[in-house]
Motif scaffolding. Structure first.
Motif, PDB file in Angstrom:
ATOM      1  N   ARG A   1       2.169   0.666  10.027  1.00 26.04           N
ATOM      2  CA  ARG A   1       2.224   0.994   8.601  1.00 26.04           C
ATOM      3  C   ARG A   1       3.481   1.787   8.253  1.00 26.04           C
ATOM      4  O   ARG A   1       4.065   1.592   7.189  1.00 26.04           O
ATOM      5  CB  ARG A   1       0.976   1.785   8.218  1.00 26.04           C
ATOM      6  CG  ARG A   1      -0.300   0.994   8.400  1.00 26.04           C
ATOM      7  CD  ARG A   1      -1.536   1.884   8.364  1.00 26.04           C
ATOM      8  NE  ARG A   1      -2.695   1.167   8.897  1.00 26.04           N
ATOM      9  CZ  ARG A   1      -3.876   1.709   9.119  1.00 26.04           C
ATOM     10  NH1 ARG A   1      -4.071   2.997   8.825  1.00 26.04           N
ATOM     11  NH2 ARG A   1      -4.858   0.988   9.618  1.00 26.04           N
ATOM     12  N   LYS A   2       3.886   2.662   9.147  1.00 27.40           N
ATOM     13  CA  LYS A   2       5.082   3.473   8.892  1.00 27.40           C
ATOM     14  C   LYS A   2       6.344   2.625   8.886  1.00 27.40           C
ATOM     15  O   LYS A   2       7.264   2.857   8.095  1.00 27.40           O
ATOM     16  CB  LYS A   2       5.187   4.567   9.953  1.00 27.40           C
ATOM     17  CG  LYS A   2       6.406   5.463   9.801  1.00 27.40           C
ATOM     18  CD  LYS A   2       6.425   6.524  10.883  1.00 27.40           C
ATOM     19  CE  LYS A   2       7.664   7.413  10.757  1.00 27.40           C
ATOM     20  NZ  LYS A   2       7.681   8.450  11.824  1.00 27.40           N
TER      21      LYS A   2
ATOM     22  N   LEU B   1       9.689  -7.347  -1.843  1.00 27.05           N
ATOM     23  CA  LEU B   1       8.357  -7.162  -1.266  1.00 27.05           C
ATOM     24  C   LEU B   1       8.047  -5.689  -1.065  1.00 27.05           C
ATOM     25  O   LEU B   1       7.230  -5.331  -0.214  1.00 27.05           O
ATOM     26  CB  LEU B   1       8.244  -7.934   0.054  1.00 27.05           C
ATOM     27  CG  LEU B   1       8.393  -9.455  -0.061  1.00 27.05           C
ATOM     28  CD1 LEU B   1       8.431 -10.099   1.318  1.00 27.05           C
ATOM     29  CD2 LEU B   1       7.270 -10.060  -0.903  1.00 27.05           C
ATOM     30  N   ASP B   2       8.712  -4.829  -1.830  1.00 25.95           N
ATOM     31  CA  ASP B   2       8.505  -3.376  -1.828  1.00 25.95           C
ATOM     32  C   ASP B   2       9.109  -2.673  -0.615  1.00 25.95           C
ATOM     33  O   ASP B   2       8.859  -1.480  -0.413  1.00 25.95           O
ATOM     34  CB  ASP B   2       7.012  -3.003  -1.920  1.00 25.95           C
ATOM     35  CG  ASP B   2       6.403  -3.389  -3.253  1.00 25.95           C
ATOM     36  OD1 ASP B   2       7.069  -3.192  -4.280  1.00 25.95           O
ATOM     37  OD2 ASP B   2       5.254  -3.894  -3.252  1.00 25.95           O
ATOM     38  N   GLY B   3       9.888  -3.383   0.192  1.00 31.67           N
ATOM     39  CA  GLY B   3      10.458  -2.773   1.391  1.00 31.67           C
ATOM     40  C   GLY B   3      11.902  -2.339   1.217  1.00 31.67           C
ATOM     41  O   GLY B   3      12.446  -2.287   0.103  1.00 31.67           O
TER      42      GLY B   3
ATOM     43  N   LEU C   1       0.830  -1.204   0.000  1.00 36.20           N
ATOM     44  CA  LEU C   1       0.000   0.000   0.000  1.00 36.20           C
ATOM     45  C   LEU C   1       0.867   1.257   0.000  1.00 36.20           C
ATOM     46  O   LEU C   1       0.585   2.223  -0.715  1.00 36.20           O
ATOM     47  CB  LEU C   1      -0.925   0.003   1.213  1.00 36.20           C
ATOM     48  CG  LEU C   1      -2.103  -0.978   1.197  1.00 36.20           C
ATOM     49  CD1 LEU C   1      -2.773  -1.016   2.572  1.00 36.20           C
ATOM     50  CD2 LEU C   1      -3.116  -0.596   0.131  1.00 36.20           C
ATOM     51  N   ALA C   2       1.925   1.242   0.799  1.00 36.55           N
ATOM     52  CA  ALA C   2       2.828   2.396   0.858  1.00 36.55           C
ATOM     53  C   ALA C   2       3.513   2.642  -0.489  1.00 36.55           C
ATOM     54  O   ALA C   2       3.888   3.776  -0.808  1.00 36.55           O
ATOM     55  CB  ALA C   2       3.876   2.187   1.944  1.00 36.55           C
TER      56      ALA C   2
END
Length: 241
Positions: free
Chosen positions: A212-213, A223-225, A27-28
């Motif tokens: 979430r932050k 994984l988008d991190g 989502l971020a």
């Protein structure tokens, strides 16, 4: 990777919180996300399930749950004892495919491990992943015993010609013991797949805004991190003797 199947090496490994972290991180990154719980066991109809917990922690995701059974057992057993219709791998795959047509990412969370049975025919989450052609993310314990269960799960994924996306440690302790520290290096070796993150112990108790932050810092770029295994690597400590 429109659909990602998330399984554990067993129960209580941090699978739901890991699913929430993957969802929050996606989502971020600006992706729309749906979370599908194949079968929820051990809860009454009015209780919050795993998909609800993912939404609470991660934020605005679409949630779906195919079936719910009152006893905390394997879905096939729980369905039989409750006199209710079981969930089949085909139902899981069909619902996931429908959600994938409307979202950038669909996370399919299983119940327990990869081969926990959904129905009397022996259908499993692995069968659903095969029907979808979806990669599998394995959530593992940090400590002693995890190498065996992780390798067995990885072997079954490969035996079925499924893609093993990687492994995430579902609950990284505040004070890791020697086995946990060694497993940071050993888990990707036995799985023959990358270690894609480590979720801090107690992460599910964080206020949702903090969860979430911080979630992107727990997961690797795949994984988008922003999590970096090399930076995370913990010294194993002195050798005996």
């Amino acid at each position: 990777m429109p659909v990602l199947v998330i399984t554990g090496t067993g129960t209580e490994v941090g699978k739901t919180v890991t699913t929430a972290a993957v969802a929050a991180t996606a989502l971020a990154a600006g992706r729309s996300v749906a979370v599908l719980k194949a079968a929820q066991t051990g809860l009454r109809p009015d209780e919050r399930g795993d998909a609800d917990e993912v939404a609470r922690l991660a934020g605005p995701v679409t949630t779906a749950e195919l079936a719910r059974y009152p006893e905390p057992l394997a879905p096939g057993t729980a369905a039989r004892r409750a006199g209710m219709a079981p969930v089949s791998p085909r139902e899981v795959a069909d619902r996931a495919a429908k959600l994938a047509a409307e979202h950038d990412l669909v996370l399919v969370e299983g119940a327990g491990g990869l081969l926990v049975r959904f129905d009397a025919a022996g259908g499993t989450l692995a069968d659903a992943a095969g029907l979808l052609g979806a990669p599998v993310l394995v959530v593992a314990h940090a400590g002693l015993g995890t190498l065996n269960t992780t390798e067995l799960t990885a072997l079954e994924v490969r035996r079925r010609d499924l893609e093993l996306a990687g492994v995430v440690i579902g609950s990284w302790p505040d004070s890791p013991d020697l086995a946990s520290r060694c497993n940071v290096a050993d888990l990707p070796e036995v799985a023959e797949a990358p270690l894609l993150g480590a979720i801090p112990s107690g992460a599910g108790a964080l206020p949702p805004a903090d969860f979430r932050k911080t979630a992107p810092t727990w997961l690797a770029p795949r994984l988008d991190g922003t999590w970096d295994r090399e930076a995370f690597q913990v010294r194993e400590g002195p050798q005996p003797g």
